[in-house]
Design a protein around this motif. Structure first.
Motif, PDB file in Angstrom:
ATOM      1  N   PRO A 190      -4.184   1.845   0.585  1.00 16.03           N
ATOM      2  CA  PRO A 190      -3.816   2.359  -0.741  1.00 16.03           C
ATOM      3  C   PRO A 190      -3.953   3.869  -0.853  1.00 16.03           C
ATOM      4  CG  PRO A 190      -5.966   1.262  -0.805  1.00 16.03           C
ATOM      5  CD  PRO A 190      -5.364   0.961   0.532  1.00 16.03           C
ATOM      6  N   LEU A 191      -4.631   4.481   0.106  1.00 19.39           N
ATOM      7  CA  LEU A 191      -4.780   5.935   0.082  1.00 19.39           C
ATOM      8  C   LEU A 191      -3.506   6.648   0.516  1.00 19.39           C
ATOM      9  CD1 LEU A 191      -8.362   6.345   1.585  1.00 19.39           C
ATOM     10  CD2 LEU A 191      -7.673   6.387  -0.824  1.00 19.39           C
ATOM     11  N   VAL A 192      -2.618   5.936   1.222  1.00 20.00           N
ATOM     12  CA  VAL A 192      -1.395   6.567   1.720  1.00 20.00           C
ATOM     13  C   VAL A 192      -0.528   7.082   0.580  1.00 20.00           C
ATOM     14  CG1 VAL A 192       0.777   6.156   2.944  1.00 20.00           C
ATOM     15  CG2 VAL A 192      -1.387   5.368   3.918  1.00 20.00           C
ATOM     16  N   PRO A 193      -0.164   6.259  -0.416  1.00 17.12           N
ATOM     17  CA  PRO A 193       0.662   6.787  -1.503  1.00 17.12           C
ATOM     18  C   PRO A 193      -0.027   7.900  -2.278  1.00 17.12           C
ATOM     19  CG  PRO A 193      -0.072   4.555  -1.990  1.00 17.12           C
ATOM     20  CD  PRO A 193      -0.379   4.802  -0.557  1.00 17.12           C
ATOM     21  N   LEU A 194      -1.355   7.804  -2.461  1.00 16.63           N
ATOM     22  CA  LEU A 194      -2.069   8.874  -3.149  1.00 16.63           C
ATOM     23  C   LEU A 194      -2.005  10.171  -2.358  1.00 16.63           C
ATOM     24  CD1 LEU A 194      -5.244   6.951  -4.388  1.00 16.63           C
ATOM     25  CD2 LEU A 194      -3.365   7.823  -5.789  1.00 16.63           C
TER      26      LEU A 194
END
Length: 680
Positions: free
Chosen positions: A374-378
């Protein structure tokens, strides 16, 4: 209590039709290609809008809703926050590259007078608020519009971004209801977005009729187009038509979409009920391709390889085509691009769109597929924002520091009209910068610091936001009210230093385009009501004097004349016992004087004879009587009968007809000499 989910069967009249709405639709990629080609073609060659944007708005909601509805009741429901971040992870990188490219183009090719607007609109576009910035400018009498904004097209991206946030929230609510109540996803979504459609459509029709320029950029007036896409998702399984009917519906929809821009002036009547045209056309094409049309409908054409290629790059093409078009116009100083120029703009746009898709969009998609964290899009969103914010912020800060250093030397380097009174002030250093600097030109309007209060309080909507006063007005023993349009407002800049020196109060009752010529047409029908209420307020308070501009100059062949009906205003002030300070208008030009002087090697190249705009004799002389004093600053605006753009290293004009605040303040001594001795 533990919630147990049971597999649910989605209600469907035709199982194949229901299944078809989840399948990949290559014809919809082709529809996106048609929409973007219409947008680009009409922008480049016809200077109009085509309705293609409305197709994008509807389709974006269609795809977003389809993804939610498919998973609402299943074992893996959509995670709203993560899904929303993922949307902007998809949108922001290409947008950030475009915004950064526009900043580079602005620095290289645009005049400095355009920089501040581009800075502000870059921030607005990055925050998905550009539509509201443009809506404000659309009704702002004082907004500079000499150069079209290279970021104007981001209005639809902003509307889309705002709608995405709202849609994810509403769909999350629908998902919660479905999973807790065991209701049909289709029915819940239909109910929620049916209400959104009805409310937004009504607002759109009313808003468009009352204030179309504002409605065009109003998110609330566009939400029904998104809602139509959501309703289409739940309606598809219930559409039962034979192959021939599907084909006919599809071709009618495609044909209607292609002719829309030629038949209707979309800019003048949208969104309103007219926007039903492109929305219904797009819906017809979606319906046509959702089932068997026997190969006779437009789906086959829309799925062709050329349209698929354009559809693949549709988003990037939308982003890049408008800045390329506007930059062409700025560099070549013309609006019409011609057949060859337009073809070159489109070809370059297609190439850049392909490059942006290949170099930016595709790698971002690939990264998301190979790393599900989930850190990728952020991380993607943070990097995209930084790519724009860091250079933009650095540019603004460095310019601010430079501008303040220039202003600090103003007394020595920028005497303005003072050189006409004291020739010794003309010894200006050769390297002294001109004031006002281009990036602060929007601040060159004189605005009093406080809204009217006390005796001058306004309690009507008509006068609200048009009455202001200086801080000392309430306790001043002498008050002058400046009343009228923007030309009266600019003279306030010359009055304020005199008022400060004498301890006077100053009140401004100003509405752009509304002079005190009581029979003169204004910028809209609201001028008559505003004039009357403003005059009644002055008659009720009875200031020690009123100041207004009583003549109107002309940049064309017509002579300077008295404002139509200004005698009626003067008579009313006389009946109320209020002295009138009647100011002669300043010259106007058929070109942007400030733009001319900063581009010219010699400011005298921009000068025009006084007689080209002003009459040989002041038309206001017929008003001269007890209680009326004529003020004429022409000798300090057009010395030696030549109207120049720069005096004392200060730009006289901010555009084609308004004095800069900086120069107006240097006129204060000349104005003071003409004020009657009885004042104060």
């Amino acid at each position: 209590m533990r919630l147990t989910l049971r597999p649910q069967t989605r209600p469907s009249i035709d199982g194949r039709a229901d299944e078809g709405r989840w399948a990949y639709r290559s014809d919809l990629d082709g529809l996106r290609a048609v929409a973007i080609l219409l947008v680009v073609t009409y922008h480049v060659w016809f200077g109009r809008v085509s309705g293609g944007v409305d197709v994008f708005l509807m389709l974006s909601a269609f795809f977003l809703t389809r993804g939610f509805v498919r998973r609402m009741a299943g074992p893996t429901p959509v995670r709203p926050v993560r899904h929303l971040v993922g949307i902007f992870r998809r949108l922001l990188p290409a947008a950030a590259v475009t915004l950064t490219g526009v900043l580079a183009l602005a620095w290289l090719a645009y005049p400095p007078t355009a920089w501040r607007a581009i800075w502000d609109q870059t921030w607005a576009s990055l925050a998905y608020l550009q539509n509201w910035a443009l809506a404000a400018d659309a009704v702002d009498y004082y907004a500079r519009t000499e150069i079209p904004s290279p970021l104007q097209h981001f209005w639809s991206m902003s509307v889309q971004g705002q709608a995405f946030v709202l849609w994810v929230g509403l769909l999350a609510l629908c998902q919660l209801i479905v999973r807790r109540r065991g209701l049909s996803p289709d029915r819940v979504v239909a109910a929620v977005f049916g209400v959104v459609f009805a409310m937004s459509f009504l607002h759109s029709v009313v808003r468009t009729a009352a204030a179309q320029e504002m409605a065009y950029f109003d998110t609330g007036a566009r939400l029904w187009e998104f809602a139509a896409g959501s309703l289409l998702v739940v309606a598809l399984p219930h559409v039962r038509v034979n192959a021939v009917a599907r084909a006919v519906v599809g071709w009618v929809g495609l044909g209607g979409l292609l002719v829309l821009g030629a038949v209707l002036d979309v800019r003048g009547g949208f969104p309103g009920f007219l926007a039903l045209w492109p929305v219904l056309c797009a819906a017809a094409i979606v319906v046509s391709g959702s089932g068997d049309d026997g190969g006779r409908g437009p789906a086959r054409v829309l799925s062709s390889r050329p349209l698929q290629a354009v559809g693949r790059d549709a988003y990037a093409l939308y982003l890049v085509h408008w800045p390329i078009l506007v930059t062409f116009q700025v560099v070549n100083d013309r609006v019409e691009v011609g057949l060859v120029g337009g073809a070159a703009i489109i070809a370059l746009s297609l190439l850049l769109a392909r490059a942006v898709t290949w170099a930016v969009d595709r790698p971002v998609r690939a990264w998301r597929r190979t790393d599900s964290s989930p850190l990728v899009p952020l991380a993607v969103v943070a990097v995209a924002v930084s790519v724009v914010a860091l250079p933009l912020g650095a540019w603004q800060v460095s310019t601010w520091v430079k501008d303040r250093a220039i202003e600090a030397q103003a007394v020595r380097n920028n005497p303005g009209a003072g050189v006409l009174r004291d020739p010794s002030l003309a010894e200006i250093p050769a390297d002294a910068e001109l004031l006002p600097v281009p990036t602060l030109l929007d601040d060159e309007w004189t605005q009093l610091e406080n809204p009217c209060a006390g005796r001058w309080s306004v309690d009507t909507e008509t006068l609200f936001g048009t009455c202001f006063e200086t801080a000392r007005t309430a306790r001043a023993g002498f008050t002058i009210a400046v009343i009228g349009d923007s030309h009266a407002q600019q003279i306030t800049g010359a009055l304020l230093p005199v008022a400060e020196e004498n301890g006077w109060g100053v009140v401004s009752l100003i509405k752009g385009g509304c002079s005190m010529g009581l029979t003169e047409p204004g910028m809209d029908e609201r001028c008559d009501a505003w004039r009357e209420e403003a005059i009644e307020l002055v008659e009720r308070v009875v200031p020690d004097a009123v100041m207004t501009v009583v003549t109107r100059s002309d940049a064309g062949e017509d002579d300077e004349v008295l404002r139509p009906g200004i005698e009626l205003f003067v008579d009313r002030m006389g009946d109320a016992g209020i002295p009138v300070l009647a100011v002669r208008d300043n010259p106007r030009f058929a070109f942007d004087m400030y733009g001319c002087v900063i581009a010219a090697d010699d400011a005298l190249d921009c000068a025009t004879p006084r007689a080209a705009s002003l009459a040989d004799e002041n038309p206001a002389l017929v008003l001269e009587r007890p209680g009326v004093d004529l003020l004429d600053l022409t000798p300090w605006i057009c010395p030696d009968d030549l109207c120049v753009g720069v005096i004392g290293n200060v730009a006289v004009y901010r555009d084609d007809n308004h004095l800069t605040r900086t120069y107006a303040r240097t006129l204060a001594p000349s104005l003071a000499e003409q004020l009657p001795s009885r004042l104060g």
